[in-house]
Write a protein that holds these residues in place. Structure first.
Motif, PDB file in Angstrom:
ATOM      1  N   LEU A 244      63.229  50.570  27.926  1.00 51.78           N
ATOM      2  CA  LEU A 244      63.616  49.554  28.895  1.00 51.78           C
ATOM      3  C   LEU A 244      62.523  48.508  29.087  1.00 51.78           C
ATOM      4  O   LEU A 244      62.801  47.331  29.312  1.00 51.78           O
TER       5      LEU A 244
ATOM      6  N   THR B  64      71.650  53.649  26.702  1.00 57.12           N
ATOM      7  CA  THR B  64      70.630  53.998  27.720  1.00 57.12           C
ATOM      8  C   THR B  64      71.151  53.775  29.129  1.00 57.12           C
ATOM      9  O   THR B  64      72.347  53.836  29.309  1.00 57.12           O
ATOM     10  N   ASN B  65      70.384  53.464  30.229  1.00 56.99           N
ATOM     11  CA  ASN B  65      70.901  53.388  31.621  1.00 56.99           C
ATOM     12  C   ASN B  65      71.595  52.084  31.943  1.00 56.99           C
ATOM     13  O   ASN B  65      72.200  51.515  31.075  1.00 56.99           O
TER      14      ASN B  65
ATOM     15  N   SER C 262      72.312  49.665  25.663  1.00 56.70           N
ATOM     16  CA  SER C 262      71.504  50.877  25.793  1.00 56.70           C
ATOM     17  C   SER C 262      70.074  50.668  25.300  1.00 56.70           C
ATOM     18  O   SER C 262      69.769  49.692  24.619  1.00 56.70           O
TER      19      SER C 262
ATOM     20  N   ARG D  25      71.508  55.885  30.440  1.00 57.04           N
ATOM     21  CA  ARG D  25      70.746  55.058  29.502  1.00 57.04           C
ATOM     22  C   ARG D  25      70.906  55.473  28.056  1.00 57.04           C
ATOM     23  O   ARG D  25      70.442  54.766  27.163  1.00 57.04           O
TER      24      ARG D  25
END
Length: 494
Positions: free
Chosen positions: A337, A465-466, A280, A256
């Motif tokens: 997120l 990011t993830n 990200s 992430r």
């Protein structure tokens, strides 16, 4: 600079003073705003016909064709849902991507593993976009997040939770022509967690395939002979030995946060300029704040990472790519997120222009005739109503032109396809993305870099990011499940 070292900057002012950070050009007279829109439930990727008169939209449970010849009044021509509903494991679900090769549309899915669900490539004749004709379906034993269509071939992302190959099919017969895998290139990658080296997207120019491989970087492969793909070079490939040693928590953070997170790739018309989208977010992690009491340390948290931008690379020599600049993302008031997404997603080049989408950060249009100095020509956003998935050039219209952007919706806001004028301009009274920035972002600061033919990479610039590029709440868990899903399918077939 160490590959995982970050520098704190004020929220969203990413890559200040870095290689070729973009700036704004003078505005076009009058406000910049959409020409029109049409609601499309579940809208994801959109592509346009060669004449620019029709857009084709992946719609999660199906696909939709849209007449955009009158750009202020886009109209749905055909809507096809729940395809393959008569299949034992149908219908085809999770359709996030469609691609066009002449009059042939490829509809692929599911984007992420769905236990028990059919997966594969639906081949559709769209010579009459008001009456698409489904010609064939080629079932696969892997989910397909993205694909590319060119010269009668289908290039498929095949995240099987093991080798995660690129698979090439003959569209006419469905026969597999060949495959390329990072694991075959270097066996060390087999020790790296599947989610960290997921193959996310693919682009083809002439006989070169560009593969966005998340934290394994971007790879360039010669497919002039699809039965024997040959690696040409790579960009920011990461160190497999370093990545293999990560714990589950560390993989989540690495997936992430910068560097890495190569999400989308596309070239300009010449094939010499490559864009790499870095998708990200920010991640909350524990830290030692230095305060002690009775010889104990009080833990606290901080945010690392932030929204990613679009890197521009000279790949005229794929064995020695050179980074020219980075186009920064809009600042997010909450870059996590679960917050306000303003990271790079999909984009398109046309005639020295770059059209980009930034989720709730809106769409932008840049002049990239000098890729070392991209100039922002227009930016439009409406974070309460739009969540842009892609931006694509459509066609010249009147004295200007048209580009389209698909918005995939959120909460009670429907998905839609928007049309925009292809000129520079300023949005009238642009809304703020949120009242205030929640946190600073941590990013890498880029310098102009090149790479050697052996694949080793000097430090490059990204923010990341993830893997929610694979769907909200899916990410690494879905990719890890891919291996279980694949093995389950194999046992059932046996």
């Amino acid at each position: 600079m160490d590959r995982r070292q970050f520098l704190r900057v004020t929220g969203g002012a990413l890559f200040a003073g870095s290689v070729g950070a973009s700036h704004r050009a003078a505005a076009h007279p009058g406000p910049f705003e959409p020409l029109g829109r049409v609601d499309i439930e579940g809208a994801k990727e959109a592509v346009c016909s060669a004449d620019g008169q029709t857009a084709f939209v992946a719609a999660t449970t199906g696909y939709v064709t849209v007449d955009i010849s009158t750009p202020d009044r886009p109209t749905v021509l055909a809507e096809r849902r729940n395809r393959l509903s008569d299949h034992d494991d149908g219908p085809l679900r999770g359709i996030f991507d469609v691609k066009l090769d002449g009059d042939t549309l490829l509809v692929v899915g599911p984007a992420n593993p769905i236990p028990g669900a059919v997966s594969g490539v639906l081949v559709v004749d769209v010579s009459d976009p008001s009456d698409p004709t489904e010609q064939a379906f080629y079932e696969t034993d892997f989910p397909i997040h993205n694909c590319f269509a060119a010269d009668g071939r289908a290039y498929l992302t095949a995240n099987d939770g093991d080798r995660n190959p690129l698979v090439v099919l003959d569209v006419e017969t469905g026969a597999e022509l060949g495959r390329w895998s990072l694991v075959s290139e270097d066996s060390q990658w087999a020790e790296v967690g599947s989610s960290v080296r997921a193959i996310h997207d693919v682009w083809v120019h002439d006989d070169v395939v560009f593969i966005a491989h998340w934290d394994a970087g971007t790879w360039m492969v010669d497919v002039s002979d699809p039965t024997n793909p040959t690696t040409l070079g790579s960009i920011s490939p990461g160190d497999p030995a370093e990545l293999a040693g990560l714990s589950g928590r560390e993989r989540r953070r690495v997936g992430r946060t910068p560097p890495g997170n190569h999400h989308y790739v596309a070239t300009d018309d010449s094939g010499d300029l490559l864009g790499i989208g870095i998708e990200s977010w920010a991640l909350e992690v524990e830290r030692d704040d230095g305060e002690t009491s009775d010889e104990t340390t009080t833990p606290s948290t901080e945010l690392v990472g932030g929204p990613g931008g679009v890197e521009l690379w000279d790949v005229s020599d794929p064995t020695a790519p050179v980074q020219r600049s980075t186009i920064d993302p809009p600042a997010s008031p909450d870059p996590t997120l679960g917050g306000v997404w303003t990271t790079a997603h999909n984009f398109d080049f046309h005639d020295s222009r770059l059209y980009t989408s930034w989720y709730r950060g809106g769409v932008k249009r840049h002049d990239v005739s000098d890729p070392s100095d991209p100039v922002e020509l227009a930016w439009w956003r409406d974070p309460d109503q739009t969540n842009f998935w892609t931006a694509q050039y459509a066609y010249p219209f009147a004295d200007e032109g048209v580009f389209v952007a698909s918005s995939w919706g959120f909460d009670d806001v429907p998905g839609a396809l928007y049309t925009f004028p292809d000129h520079a301009g300023e949005q009238l009274n642009p809304p703020a993305l949120a009242p205030e920035t929640k946190t600073d972002s941590l990013v890498n600061t880029p310098t102009e870099t090149s790479q050697s033919s052996n694949g080793s990479a000097p430090e490059t610039a990204t923010s990341a990011t993830n893997a929610p590029g694979f769907g909200v709440g899916v990410g690494a868990a879905a990719l890890g499940a891919a291996g279980l899903w694949y093995r389950h399918r194999a046992r059932r077939e046996d």
